[in-house]
Design an enzyme around this catalytic site. Structure first.
Site, PDB file in Angstrom:
ATOM      1  N   ARG A 195     -24.134 -14.095  16.354  1.00 18.32           N
ATOM      2  CA  ARG A 195     -22.773 -13.763  16.757  1.00 18.32           C
ATOM      3  C   ARG A 195     -21.713 -14.283  15.793  1.00 18.32           C
ATOM      4  O   ARG A 195     -20.789 -13.557  15.419  1.00 18.32           O
ATOM      5  CB  ARG A 195     -22.459 -14.337  18.158  1.00 18.32           C
ATOM      6  CG  ARG A 195     -22.973 -13.507  19.283  1.00 18.32           C
ATOM      7  CD  ARG A 195     -23.402 -14.387  20.425  1.00 18.32           C
ATOM      8  NE  ARG A 195     -24.615 -15.074  20.034  1.00 18.32           N
ATOM      9  CZ  ARG A 195     -25.841 -14.564  20.182  1.00 18.32           C
ATOM     10  NH1 ARG A 195     -26.008 -13.431  20.770  1.00 18.32           N
ATOM     11  NH2 ARG A 195     -26.919 -15.226  19.757  1.00 18.32           N
ATOM     12  N   THR A 196     -21.819 -15.551  15.442  1.00 17.44           N
ATOM     13  CA  THR A 196     -20.732 -16.150  14.674  1.00 17.44           C
ATOM     14  C   THR A 196     -20.598 -15.469  13.316  1.00 17.44           C
ATOM     15  O   THR A 196     -19.506 -15.084  12.902  1.00 17.44           O
ATOM     16  CB  THR A 196     -20.969 -17.670  14.517  1.00 17.44           C
ATOM     17  OG1 THR A 196     -21.214 -18.219  15.817  1.00 17.44           O
ATOM     18  CG2 THR A 196     -19.770 -18.352  13.903  1.00 17.44           C
TER      19      THR A 196
ATOM     20  N   ARG B  29     -21.452 -22.837   8.353  1.00 21.99           N
ATOM     21  CA  ARG B  29     -22.350 -23.400   9.376  1.00 21.99           C
ATOM     22  C   ARG B  29     -23.389 -24.246   8.654  1.00 21.99           C
ATOM     23  O   ARG B  29     -24.027 -23.788   7.708  1.00 21.99           O
ATOM     24  CB  ARG B  29     -23.035 -22.311  10.189  1.00 21.99           C
ATOM     25  CG  ARG B  29     -24.139 -22.874  11.085  1.00 21.99           C
ATOM     26  CD  ARG B  29     -24.653 -21.892  12.087  1.00 21.99           C
ATOM     27  NE  ARG B  29     -23.665 -21.636  13.128  1.00 21.99           N
ATOM     28  CZ  ARG B  29     -23.910 -20.912  14.220  1.00 21.99           C
ATOM     29  NH1 ARG B  29     -25.094 -20.373  14.400  1.00 21.99           N
ATOM     30  NH2 ARG B  29     -22.967 -20.721  15.116  1.00 21.99           N
TER      31      ARG B  29
ATOM     32  N   LYS C  57     -32.394 -27.160  -4.611  1.00 24.86           N
ATOM     33  CA  LYS C  57     -32.552 -27.878  -5.885  1.00 24.86           C
ATOM     34  C   LYS C  57     -31.904 -29.255  -5.832  1.00 24.86           C
ATOM     35  O   LYS C  57     -31.855 -29.967  -6.826  1.00 24.86           O
ATOM     36  CB  LYS C  57     -31.914 -27.072  -7.019  1.00 24.86           C
ATOM     37  CG  LYS C  57     -32.478 -25.675  -7.160  1.00 24.86           C
ATOM     38  CD  LYS C  57     -31.732 -24.916  -8.253  1.00 24.86           C
ATOM     39  CE  LYS C  57     -32.180 -23.465  -8.316  1.00 24.86           C
ATOM     40  NZ  LYS C  57     -31.330 -22.659  -9.187  1.00 24.86           N
TER      41      LYS C  57
ATOM     42  N   HIS D 205     -18.080 -26.801  17.452  1.00 30.78           N
ATOM     43  CA  HIS D 205     -18.087 -25.359  17.195  1.00 30.78           C
ATOM     44  C   HIS D 205     -16.727 -24.832  17.683  1.00 30.78           C
ATOM     45  O   HIS D 205     -16.631 -24.161  18.702  1.00 30.78           O
ATOM     46  CB  HIS D 205     -19.254 -24.715  17.947  1.00 30.78           C
ATOM     47  CG  HIS D 205     -19.611 -23.338  17.496  1.00 30.78           C
ATOM     48  ND1 HIS D 205     -18.809 -22.561  16.687  1.00 30.78           N
ATOM     49  CD2 HIS D 205     -20.716 -22.580  17.767  1.00 30.78           C
ATOM     50  CE1 HIS D 205     -19.409 -21.396  16.483  1.00 30.78           C
ATOM     51  NE2 HIS D 205     -20.561 -21.383  17.121  1.00 30.78           N
TER      52      HIS D 205
HETATM   53  C1  NCD Z   1     -24.440 -21.465  19.626  1.00 31.48           C
HETATM   54  C2  NCD Z   1     -24.500 -22.354  18.420  1.00 31.48           C
HETATM   55  O1  NCD Z   1     -24.924 -21.923  17.357  1.00 31.48           O
HETATM   56  O2  NCD Z   1     -24.074 -23.480  18.565  1.00 31.48           O
HETATM   57  N1  NCD Z   1     -24.376 -20.124  19.378  1.00 31.48           N
HETATM   58  C3  NCD Z   1     -23.180 -19.518  19.082  1.00 31.48           C
HETATM   59  O3  NCD Z   1     -22.585 -19.754  18.061  1.00 31.48           O
HETATM   60  N2  NCD Z   1     -22.700 -18.665  19.981  1.00 31.48           N
HETATM   61  C4  NCD Z   1     -25.313 -21.844  20.737  1.00 31.48           C
HETATM   62  C5  NCD Z   1     -26.766 -22.124  20.529  1.00 31.48           C
HETATM   63  O4  NCD Z   1     -27.287 -22.101  19.420  1.00 31.48           O
HETATM   64  O5  NCD Z   1     -27.427 -22.373  21.547  1.00 31.48           O
END
Ligand code: NCD
Length: 313
Positions: A60-61, A112, A90, A140
């Site tokens: 999703r993100t 991320r 590396k 997040h």
């Molecule tokens: C979450 C995350 O990556 O923190 N997903 C998201 O971004 N919607 C939740 C998860 O991984 O459980």
């Protein structure tokens, strides 16, 4: 040039700023459906480049940031598996990687990474805005913003609500960010539901106490659901466990299904950041209270609003 508008933590935003994002997201939703309006999207975004750098898996993100950028007229340069395909393998440090990316002049970097605090580290060496798309067990913030936006859209208010946050509260960054962002609203009461090994950590509860938010912690799902206006359920984060036996013990502990949600009020909503595994049965998907797919859809518009804010000159 102003300081880059990083998005690092949910707590960085004032209530007024969040309400501004809600209004912008609503407007962008309407604009996207109107082909004439789309041409009016901000000129300063057209053909600017967004970097999406993901060291951990994402559905999703990453996709919603990419789509948000494209709808706004930006271009996207992306690596979906930086942990394997970048010079990380590396031995290059995150700091060096971010310095290098700065040389390529992106409008913003969506990051991320598996290390808690990595977004802050990246921001410390970056003149380009860093957007934290999840840093290990840390935060997040863009998820938390789309979560409060969802509550506002679904229930018309956030003030005064009882919000049950449950599941893997020890490893879940979405739960941490949501709990802290809720402190910006009035008289929110939070009920945390988790197995005793996966309780929310003291840093978050101290933050709530310091900001006048009342909360309770319980293992009694039924009692918590009876009080809830919002149920925010989360996945047990298998990949963050060091003890597989503990994972096996807790994985099926709390499952929302037609039977277990019996105490839930008719006008409550069920949210989940997704992905879900077993913790919400698919038989709930047609229940009008199940808001999780609408929630994920709201992420597109919230991320459009955030890119607009981050990239504005
Ligand atoms: C979450 C995350 O990556 O923190 N997903 C998201 O971004 N919607 C939740 C998860 O991984 O459980």
């Amino acid at each position: 040039m102003h300081e880059p508008r990083h998005i690092l933590r949910a707590q960085q935003f004032s209530r007024a700023q969040m309400e501004g994002f809600f209004a912008d997201a609503d407007q962008l939703r309407a604009d996207l459906e109107n082909p004439h309006k789309r041409e009016e999207f901000s000129d300063y975004l057209i053909d600017r480049v967004l970097f999406n750098i993901f060291y951990e898996p994402s559905t999703r993100t990453r996709m919603s940031f990419s789509a948000a950028a494209e709808y706004l007229g930006m271009r996207v340069v992306s690596t979906e598996n930086a942990a394997e395909f970048s010079s990380h393998t590396k031995g290059e440090t995150l700091e060096d990687t971010i310095r290098v990316f700065n040389e390529y002049q992106p409008a913003a970097i969506v990051l991320r990474h598996f290390d808690t605090g990595s977004a802050r580290r990246a921001a410390d060496v970056s003149d380009v805005p860093i957007i934290n798309a999840g840093d290990g067990k840390g935060e997040h913030p863009t998820q938390a913003l789309l979560d409060v936006y969802t509550i506002q859209r679904e229930l018309g208010q956030i003030d005064g609500l009882n919000i049950v946050i449950g599941g893997d509260l020890a490893h879940g960054r979405t739960a941490r960010s949501l709990a802290q962002i809720l402190a910006r609203f009035k008289q929110v009461h939070i009920i945390f539901v988790a197995p005793k090994q996966l309780r929310i950590d003291g840093e978050v509860t101290d933050y709530l106490t310091d900001h006048g938010v009342t909360y309770a912690e319980t293992e009694d799902l039924a009692a918590a659901l009876a009080e809830a206006d919002v149920v925010y359920w989360t996945r047990i984060q298998k990949e963050r466990f060091t003890d597989p036996k503990l994972f096996d013990k807790v994985r099926n502990r709390y499952v929302l299904n037609a039977e277990t949600i019996a105490p839930l009020k008719a006008d409550a909503i069920i949210m989940h950041p997704l992905p879900r595994t077993v913790e919400i049965a698919t038989d709930l998907d047609d229940d009008p209270r199940a808001a999780y797919f609408r929630q994920t859809g709201n992420g597109l518009f919230m991320r459009m609003a955030l890119l607009d804010w981050v990239c504005r000159p």
